[in-house]
Design a protein around this motif. Structure first.
Motif, PDB file in Angstrom:
ATOM      1  N   ASP A  24       2.195   9.579  -0.814  1.00 22.18           N
ATOM      2  CA  ASP A  24       0.839   9.076  -0.618  1.00 22.18           C
ATOM      3  C   ASP A  24       0.109   9.058  -1.954  1.00 22.18           C
ATOM      4  O   ASP A  24       0.384   9.897  -2.817  1.00 22.18           O
ATOM      5  N   SER A  28      -6.788   3.695  -5.881  1.00 20.33           N
ATOM      6  CA  SER A  28      -6.623   2.319  -5.415  1.00 20.33           C
ATOM      7  C   SER A  28      -6.296   1.351  -6.555  1.00 20.33           C
ATOM      8  O   SER A  28      -5.984   0.184  -6.308  1.00 20.33           O
ATOM      9  N   ASP A  31      -0.924  -0.231  -9.042  1.00 15.97           N
ATOM     10  CA  ASP A  31      -0.393  -1.524  -8.629  1.00 15.97           C
ATOM     11  C   ASP A  31       1.120  -1.628  -8.790  1.00 15.97           C
ATOM     12  O   ASP A  31       1.697  -2.690  -8.574  1.00 15.97           O
ATOM     13  N   SER A  52       2.577  -4.106  -6.107  1.00 19.86           N
ATOM     14  CA  SER A  52       1.623  -4.128  -4.995  1.00 19.86           C
ATOM     15  C   SER A  52       1.518  -5.484  -4.314  1.00 19.86           C
ATOM     16  O   SER A  52       0.873  -5.606  -3.278  1.00 19.86           O
ATOM     17  N   ASP A  55       5.554  -5.762   0.031  1.00 15.48           N
ATOM     18  CA  ASP A  55       5.503  -4.609   0.920  1.00 15.48           C
ATOM     19  C   ASP A  55       6.884  -4.007   1.160  1.00 15.48           C
ATOM     20  O   ASP A  55       7.015  -2.978   1.829  1.00 15.48           O
ATOM     21  N   ASN A  67       2.695   0.427   2.004  1.00 17.72           N
ATOM     22  CA  ASN A  67       1.588   0.142   2.913  1.00 17.72           C
ATOM     23  C   ASN A  67       0.298   0.380   2.144  1.00 17.72           C
ATOM     24  O   ASN A  67      -0.170   1.515   2.016  1.00 17.72           O
ATOM     25  N   LYS A  68      -0.252  -0.704   1.590  1.00 19.18           N
ATOM     26  CA  LYS A  68      -1.418  -0.563   0.699  1.00 19.18           C
ATOM     27  C   LYS A  68      -2.651  -0.069   1.447  1.00 19.18           C
ATOM     28  O   LYS A  68      -3.438   0.707   0.902  1.00 19.18           O
ATOM     29  N   SER A  69      -2.823  -0.503   2.659  1.00 16.10           N
ATOM     30  CA  SER A  69      -4.026  -0.084   3.392  1.00 16.10           C
ATOM     31  C   SER A  69      -4.012   1.413   3.654  1.00 16.10           C
ATOM     32  O   SER A  69      -5.048   2.070   3.655  1.00 16.10           O
ATOM     33  N   ALA A  70      -2.820   1.967   3.846  1.00 18.33           N
ATOM     34  CA  ALA A  70      -2.700   3.398   4.085  1.00 18.33           C
ATOM     35  C   ALA A  70      -2.467   4.173   2.800  1.00 18.33           C
ATOM     36  O   ALA A  70      -2.413   5.407   2.832  1.00 18.33           O
ATOM     37  N   LYS A  71      -2.320   3.464   1.685  1.00 15.90           N
ATOM     38  CA  LYS A  71      -1.977   4.089   0.402  1.00 15.90           C
ATOM     39  C   LYS A  71      -0.753   4.991   0.576  1.00 15.90           C
ATOM     40  O   LYS A  71      -0.755   6.185   0.239  1.00 15.90           O
ATOM     41  N   HIS A  72       0.286   4.379   1.097  1.00 16.60           N
ATOM     42  CA  HIS A  72       1.489   5.134   1.443  1.00 16.60           C
ATOM     43  C   HIS A  72       2.728   4.329   1.079  1.00 16.60           C
ATOM     44  O   HIS A  72       2.760   3.109   1.299  1.00 16.60           O
TER      45      HIS A  72
END
Lengths: 114, 112
Positions: A24, A28, A31, A52, A55, A67-72
């Motif tokens: 994790d 943000s 990249d 980035s 996926d 998973n960029k939205s989850a930063k995972h």
């Protein structure tokens, strides 16, 4: 402030099964993401990476998912082999895909059980 | 088979002594990194150079650590005076393309 976190210090997996290592991040601006593998008494070696704009990236038995939205991100190893037993480091970089400065996590020790 | 070499591989020293670690990057690589590995922090970037010029040493305790590249084949990391909290494995890495970092085997430092 740990910007890249590997919350599982260790993981044991049966030979032939799937190994899933997780990472994790909090920044943000990251990249580009990489996984390194490290054997005892050796330096880390590059394993696989992902930018980035993607996926998923696959290389043989190794696949990295982002998973960029989850930063995972996660590293999947299928099938797991005894030679995969090592410490795996997740790393991240920020800055227009050209910044060499990497921020590493604390590592996950993977043990493959024969 | 080109590799990054580091000397010494192991160093035990007493608190207060000077420690010098050396690294020979892979020939042709123009970027050199110094990292420290600890259990708590993982791999921390201490400093890095491009074409022998320091680009970033923000990760390094300035009062006791210094990093230099006297020439393209040698990078040094010095600690003076050393303290027990400096005990760690120190890695040098080199590269010539973004994200490609080739690590040496490391110097395990123990300060008593």
């Amino acid at each position: 402030d740990q910007q890249v976190k590997q919350n599982s210090p260790s993981l044991s997996v049966q030979e032939g099964r799937i190994s899933i290592l997780n990472c994790d991040y909090t920044n943000s601006m990251f990249d580009y993401f990489l996984w390194y593998k490290k054997y005892p008494a050796e330096g880390p070696t590059f394993l696989i990476s992902i930018s980035s704009i993607k996926d998923k990236n696959e290389d043989g038995r190794f696949t990295v998912f982002l998973n960029k939205s989850a930063k995972h991100l996660s590293l999947h190893i299928v099938p797991s082999q005894p030679g995969d037993s090592a410490v795996y480091f997740c790393a991240a970089s920020a800055g227009n895909f050209g910044n060499e400065k990497l921020t590493f996590g604390t590592g996950t020790r993977l043990t493959i059980i024969p | 088979d080109a590799r990054v070499t580091q000397t010494p591989r192991h160093k035990v020293t007493e608190m207060g002594q000077e420690v010098t670690m050396r690294c020979q990057p892979i020939l042709g690589h123009n970027t050199v990194f110094w990292y420290r590995q600890t259990m708590m922090q993982g791999l921390e970037l201490l400093a890095y150079f491009r074409n022998r010029a320091p680009l970033d040493d923000s990760g390094m305790p300035k009062d006791r650590f210094s990093a230099e590249m006297p020439d393209a084949t040698l990078a040094t990391l010095k600690i003076q005076p050393s303290e027990p909290r400096d005990s760690a494995v120190y890695f040098c890495a080199s590269g010539f393309r973004p994200y490609e970092q080739y690590f040496g085997p490391g110097t395990r430092l123990t300060v008593t």
